[in-house]
Design an enzyme around this catalytic site. Sequence first.
Site, PDB file in Angstrom:
ATOM      1  N   SER A 150       1.336 -12.398 -13.307  1.00 37.27           N
ATOM      2  CA  SER A 150       1.298 -11.156 -12.541  1.00 37.27           C
ATOM      3  C   SER A 150       1.733  -9.983 -13.424  1.00 37.27           C
ATOM      4  O   SER A 150       1.085  -9.709 -14.431  1.00 37.27           O
ATOM      5  CB  SER A 150       2.156 -11.318 -11.285  1.00 37.27           C
ATOM      6  OG  SER A 150       1.878 -10.304 -10.372  1.00 37.27           O
ATOM      7  N   ASP A 227      -4.895 -15.631  -3.279  1.00 39.73           N
ATOM      8  CA  ASP A 227      -3.777 -14.777  -3.713  1.00 39.73           C
ATOM      9  C   ASP A 227      -3.844 -13.464  -2.925  1.00 39.73           C
ATOM     10  O   ASP A 227      -4.857 -12.752  -2.985  1.00 39.73           O
ATOM     11  CB  ASP A 227      -3.952 -14.535  -5.227  1.00 39.73           C
ATOM     12  CG  ASP A 227      -2.815 -13.748  -5.847  1.00 39.73           C
ATOM     13  OD1 ASP A 227      -2.250 -12.872  -5.166  1.00 39.73           O
ATOM     14  OD2 ASP A 227      -2.529 -13.992  -7.030  1.00 39.73           O
ATOM     15  N   HIS A 260      -0.320 -16.804  -4.858  1.00 40.12           N
ATOM     16  CA  HIS A 260       0.311 -16.100  -5.989  1.00 40.12           C
ATOM     17  C   HIS A 260       1.604 -16.775  -6.443  1.00 40.12           C
ATOM     18  O   HIS A 260       2.265 -16.287  -7.352  1.00 40.12           O
ATOM     19  CB  HIS A 260       0.617 -14.659  -5.548  1.00 40.12           C
ATOM     20  CG  HIS A 260       0.871 -13.689  -6.671  1.00 40.12           C
ATOM     21  ND1 HIS A 260      -0.078 -13.363  -7.617  1.00 40.12           N
ATOM     22  CD2 HIS A 260       1.971 -12.963  -6.998  1.00 40.12           C
ATOM     23  CE1 HIS A 260       0.435 -12.493  -8.470  1.00 40.12           C
ATOM     24  NE2 HIS A 260       1.673 -12.234  -8.135  1.00 40.12           N
TER      25      HIS A 260
HETATM   26  N1  GSH Z   1       6.133  -9.502  -1.886  1.00 38.07           N
HETATM   27  C1  GSH Z   1       6.859 -10.196  -2.894  1.00 38.07           C
HETATM   28  C2  GSH Z   1       6.324  -9.696  -4.197  1.00 38.07           C
HETATM   29  C3  GSH Z   1       6.996 -10.288  -5.341  1.00 38.07           C
HETATM   30  C4  GSH Z   1       6.286 -11.481  -5.911  1.00 38.07           C
HETATM   31  O1  GSH Z   1       5.348 -12.074  -5.364  1.00 38.07           O
HETATM   32  N2  GSH Z   1       6.757 -11.826  -7.073  1.00 38.07           N
HETATM   33  C5  GSH Z   1       6.156 -12.890  -7.817  1.00 38.07           C
HETATM   34  C6  GSH Z   1       5.650 -12.318  -9.133  1.00 38.07           C
HETATM   35  S1  GSH Z   1       4.609 -10.903  -8.854  1.00 38.07           S
HETATM   36  C7  GSH Z   1       7.170 -13.970  -8.100  1.00 38.07           C
HETATM   37  O2  GSH Z   1       7.032 -14.693  -9.066  1.00 38.07           O
HETATM   38  N3  GSH Z   1       8.226 -14.056  -7.280  1.00 38.07           N
HETATM   39  C8  GSH Z   1       9.328 -14.954  -7.515  1.00 38.07           C
HETATM   40  C9  GSH Z   1       9.118 -16.391  -7.176  1.00 38.07           C
HETATM   41  O3  GSH Z   1       8.144 -16.735  -6.496  1.00 38.07           O
HETATM   42  O4  GSH Z   1       9.966 -17.217  -7.572  1.00 38.07           O
HETATM   43  C10 GSH Z   1       8.339  -9.921  -2.670  1.00 38.07           C
HETATM   44  O5  GSH Z   1       8.628  -9.139  -1.765  1.00 38.07           O
HETATM   45  O6  GSH Z   1       9.220 -10.481  -3.330  1.00 38.07           O
END
Ligand code: GSH
Length: 280
Positions: A150, A227, A260
């Site tokens: 991402s 995604d 995602h």
């Molecule tokens: N809507 C999400 C967006 C953030 C998101 O999806 N982050 C991804 C990378 S863009 C991620 O890797 N999050 C941490 C995880 O899943 O451990 C939020 O509010 O946290």
Amino acid sequence: MILEIVAENKCFGGRQLQFTHESSALNCTMRCSIFVPPQADTSKVPVLYWLSGLTCTDENFVQKAGAQRIAAELGVAIVAPDTSPRGEGVADDPEGAYDFGLGAGFYLNATQPPWNQHYRMYDYISAELPDLIASSFAVDAERAGIFGHSMGGHGALTIGLKNPQRFKSISAFAPIVAPTQCPWGEKALSGYLGDDRERWNAYDACELLQSVQQKPAALLVDQGDADNFLVEQLKPELLQQACDAAGVPLTLRLQPGYDHSYFFIASFIEDHLRFHADQL
Ligand SMILES: N[C@@H](CCC(=O)N[C@@H](CS)C(=O)NCC(=O)O)C(=O)O
């Protein structure tokens, strides 16, 4: 340069380490993780840099991607840095938004105050951290690759494209491929770099594919078709068009039903590790 090991766990015969160090690029103390495979006990090993996405620290990849077993088999080290500067005095989004400020450094060098005091993730990832890793662990800096997810996919593509001597292989999961053309990118680039869109192009993978002298020999990108961010933010079709125009061989795999999350990353991490190991 000095680092302090703050956590160590044996893992698949190697070591999963977490360390802190003073970063001169970021002007703060940073925490970072590295998996050191068992082969590093006897010789220098290739090293991959994993760049995480919005809201992540150095720990998300380590705990969720399930990369260590194959990295141990292949004899590859994996460095997982944090996604922004942190600590007292480091500015954050005034509203605490997840997509700007802390956890959202976008792997660039900010020019706008107050961000330019600490937000220099481009310098950190492209120079300071690799130098620190090479001087502290049994890795071969000549055999380094870069990958990410991402916002971190954007970082891997842009930093990899601009530093082919440092990073010999590049891949990404669900990357932001054209931050000049999506809401996450427009917010970050205007906030960190100001309103002059010409300056934004230095951090847009689709633009860089046309402008860099040395084109990559191969790119691997996986993207889930379920995604939530696919249509509005990620737009992999723009990367395909840019690679076609630049004559860069892109393997873009649209993975049916995947979202995602790190469940998606864990499902295809082995392919990415083998892709890098083959080139290093
Ligand atoms: N809507 C999400 C967006 C953030 C998101 O999806 N982050 C991804 C990378 S863009 C991620 O890797 N999050 C941490 C995880 O899943 O451990 C939020 O509010 O946290």
